[in-house]
Design an enzyme around this catalytic site. Structure first.
Site, PDB file in Angstrom:
ATOM      1  N   GLY A 152     -48.361 -15.888  -0.676  1.00 38.14           N
ATOM      2  CA  GLY A 152     -49.062 -15.811  -1.952  1.00 38.14           C
ATOM      3  C   GLY A 152     -49.171 -17.191  -2.590  1.00 38.14           C
ATOM      4  O   GLY A 152     -48.497 -18.146  -2.194  1.00 38.14           O
ATOM      5  N   CYS A 153     -50.035 -17.287  -3.574  1.00 35.95           N
ATOM      6  CA  CYS A 153     -50.280 -18.586  -4.209  1.00 35.95           C
ATOM      7  C   CYS A 153     -49.054 -19.049  -4.995  1.00 35.95           C
ATOM      8  O   CYS A 153     -48.569 -20.163  -4.813  1.00 35.95           O
ATOM      9  CB  CYS A 153     -51.528 -18.507  -5.095  1.00 35.95           C
ATOM     10  SG  CYS A 153     -51.565 -17.107  -6.233  1.00 35.95           S
ATOM     11  N   TYR A 154     -48.541 -18.186  -5.875  1.00 33.99           N
ATOM     12  CA  TYR A 154     -47.343 -18.577  -6.633  1.00 33.99           C
ATOM     13  C   TYR A 154     -46.160 -18.858  -5.700  1.00 33.99           C
ATOM     14  O   TYR A 154     -45.458 -19.859  -5.867  1.00 33.99           O
ATOM     15  CB  TYR A 154     -46.950 -17.486  -7.624  1.00 33.99           C
ATOM     16  CG  TYR A 154     -47.828 -17.363  -8.848  1.00 33.99           C
ATOM     17  CD1 TYR A 154     -47.995 -18.436  -9.720  1.00 33.99           C
ATOM     18  CD2 TYR A 154     -48.451 -16.162  -9.173  1.00 33.99           C
ATOM     19  CE1 TYR A 154     -48.777 -18.314 -10.879  1.00 33.99           C
ATOM     20  CE2 TYR A 154     -49.232 -16.031 -10.323  1.00 33.99           C
ATOM     21  CZ  TYR A 154     -49.385 -17.110 -11.167  1.00 33.99           C
ATOM     22  OH  TYR A 154     -50.144 -16.975 -12.296  1.00 33.99           O
ATOM     23  N   THR A 156     -46.136 -19.935  -2.695  1.00 32.14           N
ATOM     24  CA  THR A 156     -46.297 -21.210  -1.982  1.00 32.14           C
ATOM     25  C   THR A 156     -45.834 -22.378  -2.840  1.00 32.14           C
ATOM     26  O   THR A 156     -45.025 -23.213  -2.409  1.00 32.14           O
ATOM     27  CB  THR A 156     -47.774 -21.401  -1.567  1.00 32.14           C
ATOM     28  OG1 THR A 156     -48.119 -20.375  -0.634  1.00 32.14           O
ATOM     29  CG2 THR A 156     -48.009 -22.767  -0.938  1.00 32.14           C
TER      30      THR A 156
END
Lengths: 349, 349, 349, 349
Positions: A152-154, A156
């Site tokens: 996921g973005c967060y 990462t």
């Protein structure tokens, strides 16, 4: 190690899909042979995304596993949560490799998935088979595999910022607090009042406090590194901008470590990994300094008054937080140089 | 208690000055009789701020204490750090009341001022005489005084969000972490690359980590409430928007307290104070929900997994964080109803 | 001339409705006695608009003409196109005065309405009875009437900028070109990809070129002033900001007229009308200089090389372009001073 | 035709310079061998532009023609107006090729330059020798030349949008009105209130009406195409965004031509030129659809009511309006394929 791969993108009319197309256009070994959309099949992709006029001339395909299997070697799943759970197994069964950008295959625990995502979990087989592709940390596990779950973005931004310190034992994991901020593209192209321009512009808000589905993903990885269960406090905020994530992270330092020591330790950890840049000049990174690129920039501040470490980690949520890292994982899977097709500069200003 | 006051504004060509003019235009008891600027004296104010054309027709005065004393009863100092330190004493000596919006008189310790502001501190007499006007907390001390130090923007949002919990002993003050975010107007009208549009737009950045001059101001007030020295971790971030501050604050809960109990306790603490609004609906406040107004909205989340409390507090930095609270302090000084001239709605969207 | 009026707002959960509430809170003669929403009836309005917490505590009513007639003297219709057409007649029949903010009653020609709006026109009786309330131009006709059609946002900025020159015969009406730009709030609170943050932010686009439904409204008023049919070229653009309209207008000058002469002529035309401000300093107005206020600022440039006049006219689309002018019309209707409750400063920055 | 070129960039700490570095990093035939800054010489470029950390590791050179001549074959001049006038001749004399991105060499008439730029013009020899590099129109003249004057941002969008119609004689050139809008990066990295975030954000303004120095550049090219003197009305506006220009252009159509005919005629004109994309779907292009790329997208609307044509032309001012077109000109100069190194997709969203 072949240097030629046919790729399909399912969910090509979302932002993750569009970014995969942008990036893969510049990848020397990949040809996009199918773009799939359940809603707009039959129409040219450029009708959905006019910026791709004359750049990508394909027509959107139906979601038909056999059709895709006839055209492609590998599928990127840029689909909303709940779709990949079953679809990924069908694609594998049809002989395709799969890189899943959704959250469906990230949590090893079906129970955790159902608690946080409020949806039925993927089949146990899929959860087991999926390799969590946080490239700079678990990249070795990706090579040669056929089912990759893209982080996921967060997570990462958060994990790249925290893992070296947790692994080194230099911070107390029970004190970790993560204050995360994201641009609005993270919410995708689906309509909602929370992404309505007049509501979001000139506004800064918090959402899903302590309830975000990326919390168990972060804790799963940190716990694996620490070798014990870790729980964290995690708050997400919406920033009036399109792209970019910053996670500001706090933890109590164990022992005595200067800012310079943290910097040196992180540089060693990420030695040879081009996409993580550790700042040295006492200035924290800004999201715009990675915009449009696959970089994750990390800075540190040690506060002697409180004994706490502050870490700022920034990524472009659509690139390193989604399509870019997916291609990085593709490179690792295929045994290609990790940076293939991804060494472009951030867009500034 | 007179219902008629002549006010001068020093620093009228900055954003704090302009906002004082906007707000005082609607105040029933105050007439602005002098606007002062050291740089543009002699020119109409509306040349600096065309939005005030035909609304405020005054000419900018020189900075001349006698001249001001002949025209006004009270002076708002909307000047950069370093100016009020001496000027305030001269104005008092000339028989004027003073409300200082700068940071010069907020810290009781000259040493702390010099450490954090890197400038010479104000005379001891001024530091002693100045009353710290955090209206909802220390407002009783303001009444009838003639030198008010108006709180900083970050401290206002932070302290209104933390003080009830600290005073109640429901959180451990040694665990307080404050993650603060501000719109760009907080940097004022002075030019700098840090407020240059193309650098700030579509960008989220951290600055002055652990080094912001509002840290000692926050700690001074918290320590006073707690009855012991408190140090905090405080990070400031720049949000690509013009107005608005959110401080997201974290602390470990002492004992067992639910979200509902925090809400109830805060409501009692702020009973009768119209400008603090405690959210009840489980949703955190957003900065836009107070834009252009004197409100401070506060929300809570209790995380049972970690035993931590998360507080979000939002203000408009130019109003409650500067000009609005200054007028609120004026009202309190003069014995007027605290809300006089300030009961206007936020501007939404 | 009563100084006390009970007002209802239909469409209170849209931006026009919210702005009426913000502005009427500060109006000395008006009490809001009913807020109506077809979708959220029964819920507190502040659930839809948290910025109104503790400011407006009313519950949303059903749309029931008798209920409204029992509570209110006048109704503001802040409804989408197509609703007022019939509703306005029912409200009038129930003895209510009506100010319609939608476009349904602006065009005297039912055929033109149906051509441009692609909806059935209002009954002929309603179209005839409705007075077009462009306050500074046709305000005299509003006094004492009971059905006012409030001008559109683009037409307000356009007409206030063009009418004096057309009436004076100083420009050739057949050469008029209007290049209009609007913030995104003009699209309302309804969801759509055209108001989706990630699509609009950092983007400037044209839409409905030559097809906007405000074209016939502009031409109807210009033709009336000119005493002959006028057609114009009109382009609308979307600006990545929330509030504000600028119309940049071009026309060939008839005869010899300097910039100073235009300025003087416009000042005479708008003599005594506080909400129109004519710029004199050779600088064009900017939308932010009227943000949150009821002002319309107008500037001029005469180009001797081409013989053309350029006019820039700016308003806040939600205030002078909707709720503010509606209240101005209310004041005119009721025989109150035109500026009652509206003399607040723009919010800057 | 060599496939290897050493390039220097003078003015590397401005936005044009930074963009040249971003783009040239991806160019297969060019190596940047010197970056020059008069103000920061001796410091790493990445101190000025942290987004280039580990991407471009060079140190800023002094402005020393001999030094540069020893390191490079060609120089990009990304300098403010007034610098290239003399410098370009010295660089040529030292054997370097020069591509000038400033406005100094665009106007063939020294008098026009001095009237509009309010600076002394470049030597006649330089003005004569410089080839105006509007790639898609005058690109043939660039091949093999050693001094290229790169077009301005507004002229690029305007001329690509107008020239085919002017050349075809389908519009009356005396009726051309150009309403131009630009993001703030066009103002460069130099500080000024006009680019101060809190002044520009949520604001739309007009500036330099009829006075912009790009007017004579546009008229010079149109006059050359038309074979007679053309004057135009040209207004520039500032949009609250970083990158992007749209010019909306109006002209009276000569004869009868449908939208489809204009589209077809423009497609033929730009046949084989990949960076101009003519829209066919009746939708106008948006600036974001070319963001970060070298494309110029153009759309049309014919209004039968008024007999006028409306053209919208969009570019990224930093790419096609500066650094990108400069590289396109480099490709043309060197006899390389025009698109070399420039075929990347816009960044969306």
């Amino acid at each position: 190690m072949s240097n030629s791969l046919r790729a399909a993108i399912i969910g090509a009319t979302g932002y993750g899909g569009a970014e995969l197309i942008r990036l893969l256009q510049a990848h020397p070994y990949v040809t996009i042979t199918s773009v799939v959309s359940t809603s707009n099949a039959g129409a040219p992709l450029a009708e959905s995304f006019p910026h791709l006029n004359q750049i990508f001339v394909g027509i959107l395909d139906e979601l038909d596993v056999d059709l895709i299997a006839g055209k492609a070697d590998l599928v990127f799943l840029a689909t909303p949560a709940g779709v990949s759970a079953e679809l990924s197994m069908k694609l594998l069964a049809a002989g395709l490799k799969v890189i899943d950008i959704s959250g469906d295959l990230r949590l090893k625990s079906a129970e955790a998935y159902e608690n946080w995502y409020k949806k039925p979990a993927a089949p146990a087989e899929a959860l087991e088979r999926a390799v969590y592709g946080l490239s700079e940390v678990f990249g070795d596990e990706v090579k040669g595999m056929d089912l990759i779950s893209n982080p996921g973005c967060y997570p990462t931004a958060t994990l790249l910022g925290l893992i070296p310190a947790v692994q080194a034992g230099w911070i107390d994991p029970s004190t970790i607090i993560i204050d995360a901020k994201s641009g609005v593209s993270g919410a995708g192209r689906g309509l909602g009042l929370g992404a309505h321009y007049a509501e979001v512009n000139e506004n800064f808000s918090a959402y899903k406090v302590n309830k975000h589905q990326h919390i168990p993903e972060i804790e799963q990885a940190l716990s694996r590194i620490a070798g014990k269960d870790i729980v964290t406090t995690f708050t997400t905020h919406l920033v009036p901008m399109t792209r970019g994530i910053m996670t500001t992270m706090y933890a109590t330092i164990i022992g005595e470590h200067t800012e310079a020591e943290f910097i040196e330790m992180y540089r060693q950890y990420y030695e040879g990994r081009k996409f993580v840049r550790i700042r040295s000049n006492g200035k924290m990174p800004a999201t715009k300094e990675v915009l449009g690129s696959n970089y994750c920039d990390i800075g540190f501040a040690v506060d002697e008054r409180t004994g706490r470490l502050t870490i700022c980690s920034v990524i472009d949520n659509v690139v390193k937080g989604a399509a870019g890292q997916a291609i990085q994982n593709l490179n690792l899977m295929m045994g290609w140089e990790e940076t293939t097709g991804l060494l472009f500069s951030p867009v500034y200003p």
